[in-house]
Motif scaffolding. Structure first.
Motif, PDB file in Angstrom:
ATOM      1  N   HIS A 196       6.763   2.039  -3.858  1.00  0.00           N
ATOM      2  CA  HIS A 196       5.728   1.242  -3.187  1.00  0.00           C
ATOM      3  C   HIS A 196       6.248  -0.163  -2.896  1.00  0.00           C
ATOM      4  O   HIS A 196       6.136  -0.674  -1.768  1.00  0.00           O
ATOM      5  CB  HIS A 196       4.483   1.195  -4.069  1.00  0.00           C
ATOM      6  CG  HIS A 196       3.308   0.547  -3.412  1.00  0.00           C
ATOM      7  ND1 HIS A 196       2.021   0.660  -3.892  1.00  0.00           N
ATOM      8  CD2 HIS A 196       3.204  -0.246  -2.311  1.00  0.00           C
ATOM      9  CE1 HIS A 196       1.203  -0.022  -3.101  1.00  0.00           C
ATOM     10  NE2 HIS A 196       1.899  -0.578  -2.148  1.00  0.00           N
ATOM     11  N   ARG A 197       6.829  -0.811  -3.897  1.00  0.00           N
ATOM     12  CA  ARG A 197       7.289  -2.191  -3.726  1.00  0.00           C
ATOM     13  C   ARG A 197       8.491  -2.273  -2.780  1.00  0.00           C
ATOM     14  O   ARG A 197       8.657  -3.284  -2.079  1.00  0.00           O
ATOM     15  CB  ARG A 197       7.622  -2.805  -5.083  1.00  0.00           C
ATOM     16  CG  ARG A 197       6.428  -2.970  -5.999  1.00  0.00           C
ATOM     17  CD  ARG A 197       5.296  -3.714  -5.321  1.00  0.00           C
ATOM     18  NE  ARG A 197       4.173  -3.933  -6.217  1.00  0.00           N
ATOM     19  CZ  ARG A 197       2.994  -4.425  -5.845  1.00  0.00           C
ATOM     20  NH1 ARG A 197       2.792  -4.738  -4.578  1.00  0.00           N
ATOM     21  NH2 ARG A 197       2.034  -4.593  -6.717  1.00  0.00           N
ATOM     22  N   LEU A 198       9.330  -1.244  -2.763  1.00  0.00           N
ATOM     23  CA  LEU A 198      10.433  -1.241  -1.815  1.00  0.00           C
ATOM     24  C   LEU A 198       9.916  -1.227  -0.379  1.00  0.00           C
ATOM     25  O   LEU A 198      10.419  -1.949   0.491  1.00  0.00           O
ATOM     26  CB  LEU A 198      11.333  -0.020  -2.047  1.00  0.00           C
ATOM     27  CG  LEU A 198      12.291  -0.071  -3.241  1.00  0.00           C
ATOM     28  CD1 LEU A 198      13.073   1.230  -3.315  1.00  0.00           C
ATOM     29  CD2 LEU A 198      13.241  -1.259  -3.148  1.00  0.00           C
ATOM     30  N   HIS A 199       8.903  -0.399  -0.136  1.00  0.00           N
ATOM     31  CA  HIS A 199       8.321  -0.364   1.203  1.00  0.00           C
ATOM     32  C   HIS A 199       7.646  -1.697   1.536  1.00  0.00           C
ATOM     33  O   HIS A 199       7.726  -2.179   2.669  1.00  0.00           O
ATOM     34  CB  HIS A 199       7.319   0.788   1.317  1.00  0.00           C
ATOM     35  CG  HIS A 199       7.960   2.114   1.567  1.00  0.00           C
ATOM     36  ND1 HIS A 199       8.540   2.857   0.560  1.00  0.00           N
ATOM     37  CD2 HIS A 199       8.134   2.814   2.721  1.00  0.00           C
ATOM     38  CE1 HIS A 199       9.037   3.971   1.078  1.00  0.00           C
ATOM     39  NE2 HIS A 199       8.803   3.975   2.390  1.00  0.00           N
ATOM     40  N   GLU A 200       7.003  -2.270   0.554  1.00  0.00           N
ATOM     41  CA  GLU A 200       6.358  -3.567   0.779  1.00  0.00           C
ATOM     42  C   GLU A 200       7.389  -4.630   1.138  1.00  0.00           C
ATOM     43  O   GLU A 200       7.143  -5.499   1.989  1.00  0.00           O
ATOM     44  CB  GLU A 200       5.583  -3.972  -0.468  1.00  0.00           C
ATOM     45  CG  GLU A 200       4.749  -5.215  -0.320  1.00  0.00           C
ATOM     46  CD  GLU A 200       3.967  -5.515  -1.582  1.00  0.00           C
ATOM     47  OE1 GLU A 200       2.736  -5.324  -1.581  1.00  0.00           O
ATOM     48  OE2 GLU A 200       4.596  -5.909  -2.592  1.00  0.00           O
ATOM     49  N   ALA A 201       8.560  -4.561   0.495  1.00  0.00           N
ATOM     50  CA  ALA A 201       9.607  -5.553   0.755  1.00  0.00           C
ATOM     51  C   ALA A 201      10.272  -5.344   2.113  1.00  0.00           C
ATOM     52  O   ALA A 201      10.684  -6.308   2.756  1.00  0.00           O
ATOM     53  CB  ALA A 201      10.659  -5.500  -0.357  1.00  0.00           C
ATOM     54  N   GLU A 202      10.382  -4.081   2.552  1.00  0.00           N
ATOM     55  CA  GLU A 202      11.089  -3.781   3.796  1.00  0.00           C
ATOM     56  C   GLU A 202      10.179  -3.743   5.017  1.00  0.00           C
ATOM     57  O   GLU A 202      10.654  -3.906   6.137  1.00  0.00           O
ATOM     58  CB  GLU A 202      11.812  -2.420   3.664  1.00  0.00           C
ATOM     59  CG  GLU A 202      12.995  -2.418   2.719  1.00  0.00           C
ATOM     60  CD  GLU A 202      14.163  -3.245   3.240  1.00  0.00           C
ATOM     61  OE1 GLU A 202      14.242  -3.454   4.462  1.00  0.00           O
ATOM     62  OE2 GLU A 202      14.984  -3.680   2.408  1.00  0.00           O
ATOM     63  N   VAL A 203       8.888  -3.513   4.813  1.00  0.00           N
ATOM     64  CA  VAL A 203       7.968  -3.334   5.941  1.00  0.00           C
ATOM     65  C   VAL A 203       6.992  -4.506   5.977  1.00  0.00           C
ATOM     66  O   VAL A 203       6.058  -4.575   5.173  1.00  0.00           O
ATOM     67  CB  VAL A 203       7.202  -2.004   5.819  1.00  0.00           C
ATOM     68  CG1 VAL A 203       6.278  -1.797   7.022  1.00  0.00           C
ATOM     69  CG2 VAL A 203       8.173  -0.831   5.676  1.00  0.00           C
ATOM     70  N   PRO A 204       7.178  -5.448   6.882  1.00  0.00           N
ATOM     71  CA  PRO A 204       6.289  -6.621   6.934  1.00  0.00           C
ATOM     72  C   PRO A 204       4.818  -6.257   7.120  1.00  0.00           C
ATOM     73  O   PRO A 204       3.940  -6.960   6.613  1.00  0.00           O
ATOM     74  CB  PRO A 204       6.828  -7.394   8.146  1.00  0.00           C
ATOM     75  CG  PRO A 204       8.224  -6.934   8.330  1.00  0.00           C
ATOM     76  CD  PRO A 204       8.250  -5.510   7.891  1.00  0.00           C
ATOM     77  N   GLU A 205       4.551  -5.154   7.821  1.00  0.00           N
ATOM     78  CA  GLU A 205       3.162  -4.751   8.051  1.00  0.00           C
ATOM     79  C   GLU A 205       2.461  -4.339   6.765  1.00  0.00           C
ATOM     80  O   GLU A 205       1.234  -4.458   6.648  1.00  0.00           O
ATOM     81  CB  GLU A 205       3.109  -3.601   9.072  1.00  0.00           C
ATOM     82  CG  GLU A 205       3.521  -3.990  10.477  1.00  0.00           C
ATOM     83  CD  GLU A 205       5.029  -3.912  10.695  1.00  0.00           C
ATOM     84  OE1 GLU A 205       5.451  -4.005  11.858  1.00  0.00           O
ATOM     85  OE2 GLU A 205       5.785  -3.759   9.708  1.00  0.00           O
ATOM     86  N   ILE A 206       3.222  -3.847   5.784  1.00  0.00           N
ATOM     87  CA  ILE A 206       2.622  -3.536   4.478  1.00  0.00           C
ATOM     88  C   ILE A 206       2.364  -4.824   3.710  1.00  0.00           C
ATOM     89  O   ILE A 206       1.309  -5.011   3.114  1.00  0.00           O
ATOM     90  CB  ILE A 206       3.528  -2.585   3.670  1.00  0.00           C
ATOM     91  CG1 ILE A 206       3.598  -1.211   4.344  1.00  0.00           C
ATOM     92  CG2 ILE A 206       3.005  -2.431   2.238  1.00  0.00           C
ATOM     93  CD1 ILE A 206       4.497  -0.218   3.640  1.00  0.00           C
TER      94      ILE A 206
END
Length: 341
Positions: A196-206
């Motif tokens: 979850h946090r990896l996606h949050e770090a890589e995806v600005p929209e998240i």
């Protein structure tokens, strides 16, 4: 907060009078209430007295900060249960009192620093932290996080991942651990929160909020399914996670040691969500039994093995992601045994 050095003005080892002055100076410098520091020192002195002289009863030491004097007493009970307070000799003890007090102060300051770090770290529970692998002992990976030490047991590691001392590593903070010597926190690379946090770090929209992570199912080192939705009309949540030419998705896969990640569009329609969760298999029809929370899924016979996955992994993760038990059947008329997870 800086730990005072031995021999500095924190505690003098010359006399108990200068000890009292040093305690007052330390309390003012570090913002520690004098009564709290006095309790720490007096308790340490009492234990030191007992070790040195083995007197009967419960020993209490009182330090007079004005004069630097020490009063040592012991509460002793006789055979009848009556308690008597006995004044114990302190002259010989005063020669070792300053050194004992110095160690007590240093230990107390260390404990305060450790507790403050743990409180700070606790506020970041569930967040990413970067560190360096310090050592590996008995399969446990210890990570230098700067102010705290991360402890990553085998079950929180990605299976098969090559970790070695000196390697930079990202982890997610789980919780604090009790350790008297230093601030320790349990960390993970196997938790769903890590993905979850990896996606949050890589995806600005998240990070900004238009794209939300709705559910994650994971078998660390093998495969993850993550369901995402969008609150902004026209914004494709799956496309946002993949990124231009797949750059965001590749960055996440690289951090996960090439663990396969399926990005699934979330839907409030259970049939549509189950069908999407079984991707990349093509689904013909989904029938939902909400009472038993079972989804019966029909797929073309040629898609059956893909829907089920190796060792049932695809169907198993889809079931975890959606919260439904999934029965997968071929859609043609030819009788065939049902596969389920």
């Amino acid at each position: 907060m800086t730990l005072p050095r031995a021999g500095s003005r924190s505690v003098s080892d010359r006399s108990t009078g200068s000890l009292a002055d040093a305690l007052n100076a330390l309390c003012a410098e570090l913002g520690i209430p004098l009564p709290e520091m006095l309790r720490t020192v007096e308790d340490a002195l009492a234990m030191a007295y007992v070790r040195a002289f083995s007197p009967p009863g419960m020993v209490t030491v009182k330090l007079d900060t004005a004069s630097g004097g020490l009063d040592v007493t012991s509460r002793v009970r006789d055979a009848s249960g009556n308690e008597t307070v006995v004044v114990l000799p302190a002259e010989e003890f005063k020669r070792m009192a300053a050194q004992t007090a110095k160690h007590a102060v240093l230990r107390h300051i260390h404990d305060l620093e450790r507790d403050k770090v743990l409180r700070d770290v606790a506020e970041h529970r569930g967040e990413l932290a970067s560190g360096i692998v310090d050592r590996i002992e008995a399969g446990i990976v210890y990570v230098d996080l700067g102010r705290a030490e991360g402890v990553m047991p085998p079950e929180e590691q990605i299976p098969g991942e090559p970790l070695h001392p000196g390697r930079p590593v990202l982890v997610v903070i789980l919780d604090t651990q009790h350790n008297r010597k230093q601030a320790q926190v349990r960390v993970s690379r196997a938790a769903r929160a890590f993905v979850h946090r990896l996606h949050e770090a890589e995806v600005p929209e998240i990070k900004a909020g238009p794209v939300q992570v709705r559910a994650i199912a994971r078998e660390p080192g093998l495969r993850t399914k993550i369901a995402v939705s969008s609150s902004e009309p026209g914004l494709d949540p799956v496309g946002a996670c993949v990124g231009p030419k797949g750059v965001r998705h590749r960055a996440i896969l690289s951090e996960l040691v090439n663990e396969h990640v399926d990005i699934v569009p979330w839907s409030d329609d259970a049939e549509a969500f189950v069908a999407a969760a079984l991707g990349p298999a093509k689904v013909e029809r989904v029938t939902i039994d909400r009472v038993t929370r079972t989804a019966t899924v029909l797929v073309p016979r040629g898609q059956l093995s893909l829907a089920i996955g190796r060792d049932g992994q695809n169907a198993r993760l889809a079931a975890k992601l959606t919260g439904y038990r999934i029965d997968i059947k071929p859609s043609d008329a030819e009788p065939a045994p049902a596969e389920s997870t």
